[in-house]
Design a protein around this motif. Sequence first.
Motif, mmCIF file in Angstrom:
data_model
loop_
_atom_site.group_PDB
_atom_site.id
_atom_site.type_symbol
_atom_site.label_atom_id
_atom_site.label_comp_id
_atom_site.label_asym_id
_atom_site.label_seq_id
_atom_site.Cartn_x
_atom_site.Cartn_y
_atom_site.Cartn_z
ATOM 1 N N ASN A 27 0.971 -1.234 0.299
ATOM 2 C CA ASN A 27 0.147 0.043 -0.012
ATOM 3 C C ASN A 27 1.015 1.273 0.062
ATOM 4 O O ASN A 27 0.530 2.378 0.623
ATOM 5 C CB ASN A 27 -1.015 0.060 1.231
ATOM 6 N N ALA A 28 2.066 1.349 -0.711
ATOM 7 C CA ALA A 28 2.854 2.366 -0.747
ATOM 8 C C ALA A 28 2.652 3.580 -1.482
ATOM 9 O O ALA A 28 2.971 4.500 -1.503
ATOM 10 C CB ALA A 28 4.358 1.596 -1.076
ATOM 11 N N GLN A 29 1.956 3.025 -2.741
ATOM 12 C CA GLN A 29 1.306 4.176 -3.435
ATOM 13 C C GLN A 29 2.496 5.176 -3.853
ATOM 14 O O GLN A 29 2.296 6.444 -3.990
ATOM 15 C CB GLN A 29 0.397 4.931 -2.810
ATOM 16 N N VAL A 30 3.472 4.515 -4.542
ATOM 17 C CA VAL A 30 4.532 5.207 -5.009
ATOM 18 C C VAL A 30 4.363 5.744 -6.399
ATOM 19 O O VAL A 30 5.302 6.622 -6.860
ATOM 20 C CB VAL A 30 5.959 4.447 -5.019
ATOM 21 N N LEU A 31 3.660 5.279 -7.259
ATOM 22 C CA LEU A 31 3.335 5.642 -8.676
ATOM 23 C C LEU A 31 2.857 6.959 -8.630
ATOM 24 O O LEU A 31 1.790 7.363 -7.837
ATOM 25 C CB LEU A 31 2.517 4.841 -9.379
ATOM 26 N N ARG A 32 3.156 7.933 -9.882
ATOM 27 C CA ARG A 32 2.384 9.103 -10.262
ATOM 28 C C ARG A 32 1.945 8.981 -11.663
ATOM 29 O O ARG A 32 2.863 8.366 -12.381
ATOM 30 C CB ARG A 32 3.608 10.140 -9.871
ATOM 31 N N TYR A 33 0.982 9.866 -11.847
ATOM 32 C CA TYR A 33 0.464 9.911 -13.176
ATOM 33 C C TYR A 33 0.391 11.214 -13.716
ATOM 34 O O TYR A 33 -0.126 12.321 -13.002
ATOM 35 C CB TYR A 33 -0.801 9.255 -12.998
ATOM 36 N N LEU A 34 1.037 11.336 -14.942
ATOM 37 C CA LEU A 34 1.244 12.582 -15.778
ATOM 38 C C LEU A 34 0.163 12.470 -16.776
ATOM 39 O O LEU A 34 0.632 11.896 -17.790
ATOM 40 C CB LEU A 34 2.520 12.849 -16.061
ATOM 41 N N VAL A 35 -0.808 13.186 -16.801
ATOM 42 C CA VAL A 35 -1.926 13.073 -17.955
ATOM 43 C C VAL A 35 -1.821 14.312 -18.823
ATOM 44 O O VAL A 35 -1.778 15.468 -18.535
ATOM 45 C CB VAL A 35 -3.357 13.519 -17.276
ATOM 46 N N ILE A 36 -1.322 13.823 -20.053
ATOM 47 C CA ILE A 36 -1.237 14.874 -20.936
ATOM 48 C C ILE A 36 -2.140 14.856 -21.785
ATOM 49 O O ILE A 36 -2.606 14.009 -22.776
ATOM 50 C CB ILE A 36 0.106 14.455 -21.630
#
Length: 193
Positions: free
Chosen positions: A43-52
């Motif tokens: 449950n580290a939630q390390v990802l990030r999302y760059l919406v282009i």
Amino acid sequence: MKMDLHKLYTGCRSYRRFRQDPIPQEVLQEIADTARIRSCALNAQVLRYLVIRSPAVVKKLSSCFRWAAKLPREIGTPTETQQPTAYIVVLKPEKTHPFADIDVGIALDTMAITAWSHGIGSCILGSINRKSLSEAVKIPTGFDVCMVLALGYPDHKSTLVEAGTEDSLNYYVDENRDYYVPKKSAADTITYL
């Protein structure tokens, strides 16, 4: 009401040519947000999302990817008038836990299925010119580009077909440039004990 996930996954193929209709902001938000709330290791939630979604930035990114390695470039790469209308860049910290790559796969699948539930096709891109992409968009310090999800309303069909032999697993296109994706049979891939 029961959702037919098998049918949803059957239609959720890789799409590489898109109509130029923009994807509504709220749908892009739902796609990324659904990945955000999915299960992840520790449950580290390390990802990030760059919406282009900016047409100018989307256009800048078109040269950053190699599409469909199993097809000739002129068939597998979208033309200028059939480019994706949005991308989601999946980022992970430079230093993170060993299961982060599995989280990337879960997130990409989640976003592809969420997109398809809205009739939006996608293609997971891993052959990325990361230097060019980083010059085109600001990547947060301390994060690496893992994969990119190309998004748009499909401008071709993609159909599953039964695979004959190991040598016939390459996907192919017909004269209309519609895709056919060979899949091994359930008997060849599933064992019950």
